[in-house]
Design a protein around this motif. Structure first.
Motif, PDB file in Angstrom:
ATOM      1  N   LEU A 169       0.863  -1.173   0.000  1.00 38.56           N
ATOM      2  CA  LEU A 169       0.000   0.000   0.000  1.00 38.56           C
ATOM      3  C   LEU A 169       0.902   1.226   0.000  1.00 38.56           C
ATOM      4  CD1 LEU A 169      -2.456  -1.175   2.812  1.00 38.56           C
ATOM      5  CD2 LEU A 169      -2.805  -1.350   0.348  1.00 38.56           C
ATOM      6  N   ALA A 206      -2.767   0.176  -4.310  1.00 37.76           N
ATOM      7  CA  ALA A 206      -2.646  -1.155  -3.720  1.00 37.76           C
ATOM      8  C   ALA A 206      -2.215  -2.168  -4.769  1.00 37.76           C
ATOM      9  CB  ALA A 206      -3.972  -1.581  -3.101  1.00 37.76           C
ATOM     10  N   PHE A 257      -7.979  -6.404  -5.063  1.00 35.40           N
ATOM     11  CA  PHE A 257      -8.361  -5.184  -4.345  1.00 35.40           C
ATOM     12  C   PHE A 257      -9.852  -5.114  -4.075  1.00 35.40           C
ATOM     13  CE2 PHE A 257      -7.732  -0.885  -3.008  1.00 35.40           C
ATOM     14  CZ  PHE A 257      -8.799  -0.143  -3.490  1.00 35.40           C
ATOM     15  N   TYR A 274     -11.671  -6.547  -0.766  1.00 33.08           N
ATOM     16  CA  TYR A 274     -11.307  -6.161   0.595  1.00 33.08           C
ATOM     17  C   TYR A 274     -11.808  -4.768   0.967  1.00 33.08           C
ATOM     18  CZ  TYR A 274      -8.283 -10.205   0.297  1.00 33.08           C
ATOM     19  OH  TYR A 274      -7.818 -11.471   0.154  1.00 33.08           O
ATOM     20  N   MET A 308     -11.270  -1.255   2.818  1.00 28.55           N
ATOM     21  CA  MET A 308     -10.106  -0.393   2.923  1.00 28.55           C
ATOM     22  C   MET A 308     -10.407   0.749   3.892  1.00 28.55           C
ATOM     23  SD  MET A 308      -7.901  -1.730   0.739  1.00 28.55           S
ATOM     24  CE  MET A 308      -6.688  -0.410   0.590  1.00 28.55           C
ATOM     25  N   ARG A 338     -13.229   4.556  -3.564  1.00 30.76           N
ATOM     26  CA  ARG A 338     -12.326   3.549  -4.106  1.00 30.76           C
ATOM     27  C   ARG A 338     -12.571   3.371  -5.594  1.00 30.76           C
ATOM     28  NH1 ARG A 338     -13.155  -1.619  -0.772  1.00 30.76           N
ATOM     29  NH2 ARG A 338     -11.741  -2.483  -2.327  1.00 30.76           N
ATOM     30  N   GLN A 379      -5.569  -2.006   4.512  1.00 34.17           N
ATOM     31  CA  GLN A 379      -6.431  -2.999   3.876  1.00 34.17           C
ATOM     32  C   GLN A 379      -6.871  -3.981   4.954  1.00 34.17           C
ATOM     33  OE1 GLN A 379      -5.306  -6.559   1.190  1.00 34.17           O
ATOM     34  NE2 GLN A 379      -5.923  -4.965  -0.244  1.00 34.17           N
TER      35      GLN A 379
END
Length: 120
Positions: A4, A24, A29, A32, A34, A71, A97
């Motif tokens: 990260l 990331a 990605f 997950y 964040m 995101r 994360q």
């Protein structure tokens, strides 16, 4: 291995804005949750904002209405838009994360941090 990497920190005057980004790699990605944590000198690290794998968000009360977490699952990037910054927002900001898709999962990985300083 998950990496990260934060960017976008710096010095800004009170009332100003900054946008933090976190790139990331090393994981899927989109699966997950964040988040962004911060730690000010002499204070405990606190969760600022989190976003689940499906886009649900939460914020610490002190930043509600001023900060926005988002995101980009195509670019594997996490953002934190910070507006109306106050001197008390000064801290090192860390991208995290989580181990699962929910914000309440344990934190699995930390970035190295980026300094945000709000001062005139």
């Amino acid at each position: 291995q998950v990496q990260l990497v934060e960017s976008g920190g710096g010095l800004v005057q009170p009332g100003g804005s900054l946008r933090l980004s976190c790139g990331a790699s090393g994981s899927i990605f989109r699966l997950y949750a964040m988040g962004w944590y911060r730690q000010a000198p002499g204070k405990q690290r606190e969760l600022v904002a989190g976003i689940s794998s499906v886009g649900n968000t939460n914020y610490v009360d002190s930043v509600k209405g001023r900060f926005t977490i988002s995101r980009d699952n195509v670019k594997n990037t996490l953002h934190l838009q910070m507006n109306s910054l106050k001197p008390e927002d000064t801290a090192v900001y860390y991208c995290v994360q989580y181990e699962g898709g929910y914000i309440y999962s344990p934190v699995g990985y930390w970035g190295q941090g980026t300094q945000v300083t709000v001062s005139s």
